[in-house]
Design a protein around this motif. Structure first.
Motif, PDB file in Angstrom:
ATOM      1  N   THR A   1       9.519 -14.148  25.150  1.00  0.00           N
ATOM      2  CA  THR A   1       9.905 -15.045  24.119  1.00  0.00           C
ATOM      3  C   THR A   1      11.272 -14.475  25.027  1.00  0.00           C
ATOM      4  OG1 THR A   1      10.114 -13.684  22.449  1.00  0.00           O
ATOM      5  CG2 THR A   1       8.338 -14.421  22.556  1.00  0.00           C
ATOM      6  N   MET A   2      11.799 -15.598  24.946  1.00  0.00           N
ATOM      7  CA  MET A   2      13.572 -15.614  25.361  1.00  0.00           C
ATOM      8  C   MET A   2      14.253 -13.420  24.417  1.00  0.00           C
ATOM      9  SD  MET A   2      14.896 -17.318  26.980  1.00  0.00           S
ATOM     10  CE  MET A   2      16.700 -18.156  27.442  1.00  0.00           C
ATOM     11  N   PRO A   3      13.985 -14.453  22.762  1.00  0.00           N
ATOM     12  CA  PRO A   3      14.483 -12.988  22.584  1.00  0.00           C
ATOM     13  C   PRO A   3      14.156 -12.182  22.688  1.00  0.00           C
ATOM     14  CG  PRO A   3      13.952 -15.072  21.053  1.00  0.00           C
ATOM     15  CD  PRO A   3      13.074 -15.497  21.952  1.00  0.00           C
ATOM     16  N   GLU A   4      12.985 -11.718  23.400  1.00  0.00           N
ATOM     17  CA  GLU A   4      12.168 -10.795  23.946  1.00  0.00           C
ATOM     18  C   GLU A   4      13.075  -9.898  25.347  1.00  0.00           C
ATOM     19  OE1 GLU A   4       7.887 -10.197  22.295  1.00  0.00           O
ATOM     20  OE2 GLU A   4       8.746 -11.179  23.946  1.00  0.00           O
ATOM     21  N   LEU A   5      13.963 -11.403  26.011  1.00  0.00           N
ATOM     22  CA  LEU A   5      13.859 -11.202  27.699  1.00  0.00           C
ATOM     23  C   LEU A   5      15.629 -10.387  26.969  1.00  0.00           C
ATOM     24  CD1 LEU A   5      12.761 -13.659  29.149  1.00  0.00           C
ATOM     25  CD2 LEU A   5      11.861 -11.683  29.720  1.00  0.00           C
ATOM     26  N   ILE A   6      15.899 -10.950  25.938  1.00  0.00           N
ATOM     27  CA  ILE A   6      17.665 -10.521  25.662  1.00  0.00           C
ATOM     28  C   ILE A   6      17.590  -9.421  24.993  1.00  0.00           C
ATOM     29  CG2 ILE A   6      19.184 -10.777  24.283  1.00  0.00           C
ATOM     30  CD1 ILE A   6      18.376 -14.298  24.364  1.00  0.00           C
ATOM     31  N   GLN A   7      16.819  -9.316  24.255  1.00  0.00           N
ATOM     32  CA  GLN A   7      16.824  -7.428  23.573  1.00  0.00           C
ATOM     33  C   GLN A   7      16.655  -6.409  24.378  1.00  0.00           C
ATOM     34  OE1 GLN A   7      15.222  -7.689  19.211  1.00  0.00           O
ATOM     35  NE2 GLN A   7      15.918  -9.917  19.315  1.00  0.00           N
ATOM     36  N   PHE A   8      15.729  -6.753  25.184  1.00  0.00           N
ATOM     37  CA  PHE A   8      15.214  -5.687  26.682  1.00  0.00           C
ATOM     38  C   PHE A   8      16.425  -5.117  27.421  1.00  0.00           C
ATOM     39  CE2 PHE A   8      13.938  -4.149  30.839  1.00  0.00           C
ATOM     40  CZ  PHE A   8      13.020  -3.109  30.312  1.00  0.00           C
ATOM     41  N   GLN A   9      17.926  -6.643  27.781  1.00  0.00           N
ATOM     42  CA  GLN A   9      19.228  -6.052  28.197  1.00  0.00           C
ATOM     43  C   GLN A   9      19.518  -5.857  27.427  1.00  0.00           C
ATOM     44  OE1 GLN A   9      19.233  -6.121  31.409  1.00  0.00           O
ATOM     45  NE2 GLN A   9      21.148  -6.517  31.938  1.00  0.00           N
ATOM     46  N   GLN A  10      19.925  -6.186  26.466  1.00  0.00           N
ATOM     47  CA  GLN A  10      20.725  -5.529  25.679  1.00  0.00           C
ATOM     48  C   GLN A  10      20.068  -3.681  25.020  1.00  0.00           C
ATOM     49  OE1 GLN A  10      21.111  -7.918  21.608  1.00  0.00           O
ATOM     50  NE2 GLN A  10      22.328  -9.728  23.025  1.00  0.00           N
ATOM     51  N   MET A  11      19.281  -3.754  25.249  1.00  0.00           N
ATOM     52  CA  MET A  11      18.567  -2.398  24.530  1.00  0.00           C
ATOM     53  C   MET A  11      19.718  -1.557  25.904  1.00  0.00           C
ATOM     54  SD  MET A  11      14.832  -0.873  24.637  1.00  0.00           S
ATOM     55  CE  MET A  11      14.692  -1.340  25.899  1.00  0.00           C
ATOM     56  N   ILE A  12      18.447  -1.987  26.651  1.00  0.00           N
ATOM     57  CA  ILE A  12      19.721  -1.270  28.431  1.00  0.00           C
ATOM     58  C   ILE A  12      21.534  -1.097  28.597  1.00  0.00           C
ATOM     59  CG2 ILE A  12      19.696  -1.480  30.603  1.00  0.00           C
ATOM     60  CD1 ILE A  12      16.981  -0.291  29.637  1.00  0.00           C
ATOM     61  N   PHE A  13      21.134  -2.131  28.011  1.00  0.00           N
ATOM     62  CA  PHE A  13      23.143  -2.031  27.725  1.00  0.00           C
ATOM     63  C   PHE A  13      23.947  -1.030  27.047  1.00  0.00           C
ATOM     64  CE2 PHE A  13      27.368  -3.726  28.183  1.00  0.00           C
ATOM     65  CZ  PHE A  13      28.328  -2.970  29.137  1.00  0.00           C
ATOM     66  N   LEU A  14      23.669  -1.128  26.215  1.00  0.00           N
ATOM     67  CA  LEU A  14      23.327  -0.377  24.925  1.00  0.00           C
ATOM     68  C   LEU A  14      24.027   0.952  24.706  1.00  0.00           C
ATOM     69  CD1 LEU A  14      25.342  -1.579  22.427  1.00  0.00           C
ATOM     70  CD2 LEU A  14      24.565  -3.473  23.848  1.00  0.00           C
ATOM     71  N   GLN A  15      22.852   0.986  25.646  1.00  0.00           N
ATOM     72  CA  GLN A  15      22.224   2.649  26.071  1.00  0.00           C
ATOM     73  C   GLN A  15      23.488   3.309  27.098  1.00  0.00           C
ATOM     74  OE1 GLN A  15      18.276   2.557  27.670  1.00  0.00           O
ATOM     75  NE2 GLN A  15      17.417   3.286  25.682  1.00  0.00           N
ATOM     76  N   ASP A  16      24.259   1.899  27.771  1.00  0.00           N
ATOM     77  CA  ASP A  16      25.142   2.478  28.574  1.00  0.00           C
ATOM     78  C   ASP A  16      26.375   2.486  28.054  1.00  0.00           C
ATOM     79  OD1 ASP A  16      23.598   2.822  31.288  1.00  0.00           O
ATOM     80  OD2 ASP A  16      23.645   0.596  30.665  1.00  0.00           O
ATOM     81  N   ARG A  17      26.209   1.990  26.533  1.00  0.00           N
ATOM     82  CA  ARG A  17      28.032   1.201  26.011  1.00  0.00           C
ATOM     83  C   ARG A  17      28.560   2.691  25.479  1.00  0.00           C
ATOM     84  NH1 ARG A  17      29.953   0.389  20.869  1.00  0.00           N
ATOM     85  NH2 ARG A  17      31.822  -0.797  20.896  1.00  0.00           N
ATOM     86  N   SER A  18      27.456   3.319  24.937  1.00  0.00           N
ATOM     87  CA  SER A  18      28.388   4.633  24.230  1.00  0.00           C
ATOM     88  C   SER A  18      28.161   6.102  25.296  1.00  0.00           C
ATOM     89  CB  SER A  18      27.442   5.602  23.097  1.00  0.00           C
ATOM     90  OG  SER A  18      25.787   5.819  23.910  1.00  0.00           O
ATOM     91  N   ILE A  19      27.604   6.104  26.640  1.00  0.00           N
ATOM     92  CA  ILE A  19      28.118   7.346  27.695  1.00  0.00           C
ATOM     93  C   ILE A  19      29.923   6.346  28.218  1.00  0.00           C
ATOM     94  CG2 ILE A  19      27.518   7.514  29.892  1.00  0.00           C
ATOM     95  CD1 ILE A  19      25.383   8.682  27.759  1.00  0.00           C
ATOM     96  N   LEU A  20      29.691   4.920  28.581  1.00  0.00           N
ATOM     97  CA  LEU A  20      31.000   4.177  29.122  1.00  0.00           C
ATOM     98  C   LEU A  20      31.925   4.200  28.115  1.00  0.00           C
ATOM     99  CD1 LEU A  20      29.413   0.684  30.360  1.00  0.00           C
ATOM    100  CD2 LEU A  20      30.731   2.974  32.430  1.00  0.00           C
ATOM    101  N   GLU A  21      32.000   4.349  26.990  1.00  0.00           N
ATOM    102  CA  GLU A  21      32.975   4.653  25.857  1.00  0.00           C
ATOM    103  C   GLU A  21      33.705   5.867  26.102  1.00  0.00           C
ATOM    104  OE1 GLU A  21      32.808   2.389  22.031  1.00  0.00           O
ATOM    105  OE2 GLU A  21      33.066   0.434  23.133  1.00  0.00           O
ATOM    106  N   ASN A  22      33.082   7.016  26.124  1.00  0.00           N
ATOM    107  CA  ASN A  22      33.647   8.799  26.367  1.00  0.00           C
ATOM    108  C   ASN A  22      33.658   8.880  27.855  1.00  0.00           C
ATOM    109  OD1 ASN A  22      32.676   9.547  24.256  1.00  0.00           O
ATOM    110  ND2 ASN A  22      30.597   8.680  24.165  1.00  0.00           N
ATOM    111  N   GLN A  23      33.487   7.552  29.245  1.00  0.00           N
ATOM    112  CA  GLN A  23      34.191   7.891  30.195  1.00  0.00           C
ATOM    113  C   GLN A  23      36.177   8.573  30.096  1.00  0.00           C
ATOM    114  OE1 GLN A  23      32.365   5.919  32.779  1.00  0.00           O
ATOM    115  NE2 GLN A  23      30.303   6.902  32.996  1.00  0.00           N
ATOM    116  N   LYS A  24      36.124   9.559  30.779  1.00  0.00           N
ATOM    117  CA  LYS A  24      37.607  10.220  31.184  1.00  0.00           C
ATOM    118  C   LYS A  24      38.087   9.923  32.018  1.00  0.00           C
ATOM    119  CE  LYS A  24      38.130   9.456  25.969  1.00  0.00           C
ATOM    120  NZ  LYS A  24      37.483   9.864  24.854  1.00  0.00           N
TER     121      LYS A  24
END
Lengths: 282, 220
Positions: free
Chosen positions: A218-241
């Protein structure tokens, strides 16, 4: 030309096409400047910044604008014309990092087993095999090919672990496009992109977009798969110095697996596309 | 299937239900609801199911639950053979667990709101949320520090309960909202303990503990 002047000549995504109703406004920022989007009666959008109208175009399900009245042409994604694909705008996520760091992270596969554990990678399959990176003859794009990686769940549509082939394109400093093995259609490739809206040099809004062959999810499943991946990156990205992307090779030591990143950083430097970058060792 | 969960992948409240289900080994079906960018939790079919328009929604036959505390208590009551996750028979203990599952609502209203703002651009009262989030984290830190002094790891009693699961997600996700854990050692210790549980499940922003290989130490 300053890095900001160079950056002001490109197009940037600011909204999903059709998201603003007629008369509805949205305030946002681009390259440190406040802008206002207004939905129009014909389903389009106008963009104004300090009383000035900016050009607008719609491409890949997003509204794009530029501070320049004569911006560089928007890059092309031929697969966007393939009507049998499913086109998935995934919404926007704000990240406190340089827009260039968001793109660079998207180009990296070595982090898959550690950040996207049991989805895009898993231990002990952490080795990045040699791959090829080029800059196109006209100098317009960075391209990485022959990238291979073992993935437990490469896509929403993947039933189990597969070796995935990747191709990466960077057609503009704040855009990355990847082509990867499409599990249900082995002769085709899924297209996943990261369109980055630079709010300033250290904050960005990221608009992922996909053009897939997947008729089951479903569309929500596709969107949430991608959001899951990107949000796993987000916490790493915010900690890069530091928050900005360092271009001086003395500041961060690359390994062979980082070839794409090395080429991307060099290409940015050569093009003067250094808005969001640190150009001197601090 | 034991139940169906209408869920959004980035929601800490949806995650706490999936987390307890994973810890208890309860199989269930998940239906993805497009909270962002689609706003589908306020769509007609979802409002028909849950007039409050919130996520998650748990459906098990005729039972429809929209409050996460109720879901946690139901799941523990129904599937936890050990009876330790939602223990009965001791009024003081039961009340303490309810106290902390209620407190989880404060975490959602402060850290959760702030996270929606910093991550997805939701319009909120940022100062109010940030001040509330700090107060909530301090309250939690003080309680957990006291527990440690008594030789305990968990919010209530000697074993993990639904209170820990209720409070875990938004505490663990506070970094998403720009609130780091550096100043809260007892909270860090407790987060580590939850992540160490058998059957622990991750969500975006909450990473798995890296398994140590033989011969490696915690510091190597």
């Amino acid at each position: 030309m300053t890095p900001l002047e160079r950056a002001r000549e490109d197009w940037y995504p600011v909204e999903i096409a059709g998201a603003l109703a007629a008369g509805q406004t949205k305030a946002t920022r681009l390259l440190g400047q406040d802008i206002v989007l207004t939905g129009t009666a014909d389903g389009s959008v106008t963009v104004t910044a300090g009383g000035e109208d900016w050009p607008v175009c719609v491409a890949f399900d997003h509204v794009w604008t530029s501070p320049s009245q004569t911006p560089r042409p928007l890059f092309e994604i031929p697969e966007a014309q393939e009507k049998e694909r499913r086109f998935v705008p995934c919404g926007v996520v704000r990240v406190k990092c340089s827009p260039l760091r968001a793109v660079e992270n998207f180009l990296d596969i070595a982090h898959f087993p550690f950040v996207h554990t049991d989805i895009l990678g898993s231990e002990p399959y952490t080795e990045v095999e040699p791959y090829k990176v080029d800059i196109t003859d006209d100098g317009a794009e960075v391209i990485a090919t022959k990238v291979k990686f073992f993935q437990p769940q490469a896509a929403k549509s993947a039933g189990g672990g597969i070796v995935t082939d990747y191709v990466y394109r960077v057609p503009a400093p704040m855009v990355s496009i990847l082509y990867k093995t499409c599990p249900p259609k082995p002769d085709a490739q899924d297209v996943i992109t990261l369109f980055v809206q630079p709010l300033d040099e250290e904050t960005c809004d990221v608009w992922p977009w996909m053009a897939l062959y997947d008729y089951d999810s479903t569309m929500p499943e596709l969107i949430q798969f991608q959001q899951m991946i990107f949000l796993q990156d987000r916490s790493i990205l915010e900690n890069q110095k530091p928050r900005k992307l360092p271009l001086d090779p003395k500041m961060e030591i690359p390994t062979r697996a980082d070839l794409t990143s090395v080429a991307y950083r060099r290409w940015l430097k050569r093009n003067g596309a250094t808005y969001g970058a640190l150009t001197d060792a601090a | 299937m034991n139940f169906t969960l209408y869920s959004y992948i980035l929601s800490g409240n949806c995650y706490k239900i999936r987390l307890l289900a994973s810890l208890l080994g309860v199989e269930h079906e998940t239906i993805a609801v497009d909270f962002h960018p689609g706003g589908a939790h306020k769509s007609e079919p979802m409002l028909a199911l849950n007039p409050a328009g919130t996520l998650p929604v748990l459906v098990a036959g005729d039972l429809v639950l929209s409050e996460t505390q109720a879901m946690l208590a139901w799941m523990a009551g129904k599937f936890d053979a050990s009876g330790t996750w939602w223990p009965q028979g001791d009024a003081d203990r039961t009340a303490q667990i309810l106290q902390w599952t209620g407190f989880a609502g404060t975490l959602t209203a402060t850290i959760g709101d702030l996270r929606l703002h910093t991550m997805l651009g939701r319009d909120i009262d940022v100062d109010r949320a940030r001040a509330g989030a700090r107060t909530a984290l301090r309250t939690l830190e003080a309680h957990l520090a006291e527990q440690v002094l008594c030789g305990r790891t968990w919010l209530v009693g000697e074993t993990p309960t639904i209170a820990d699961i209720a409070c875990f997600p938004y505490t663990a996700l506070s970094g998403d909202a720009g609130l780091e854990h550096d100043a809260y050692p007892a909270i860090r210790n407790w987060l580590y303990a939850v992540r160490s549980l058998d059957g622990f499940l991750t969500m975006p922003g909450i990473h798995a503990l890296h398994e140590l290989r033989e011969g490696e130490t915690d510091h190597g």
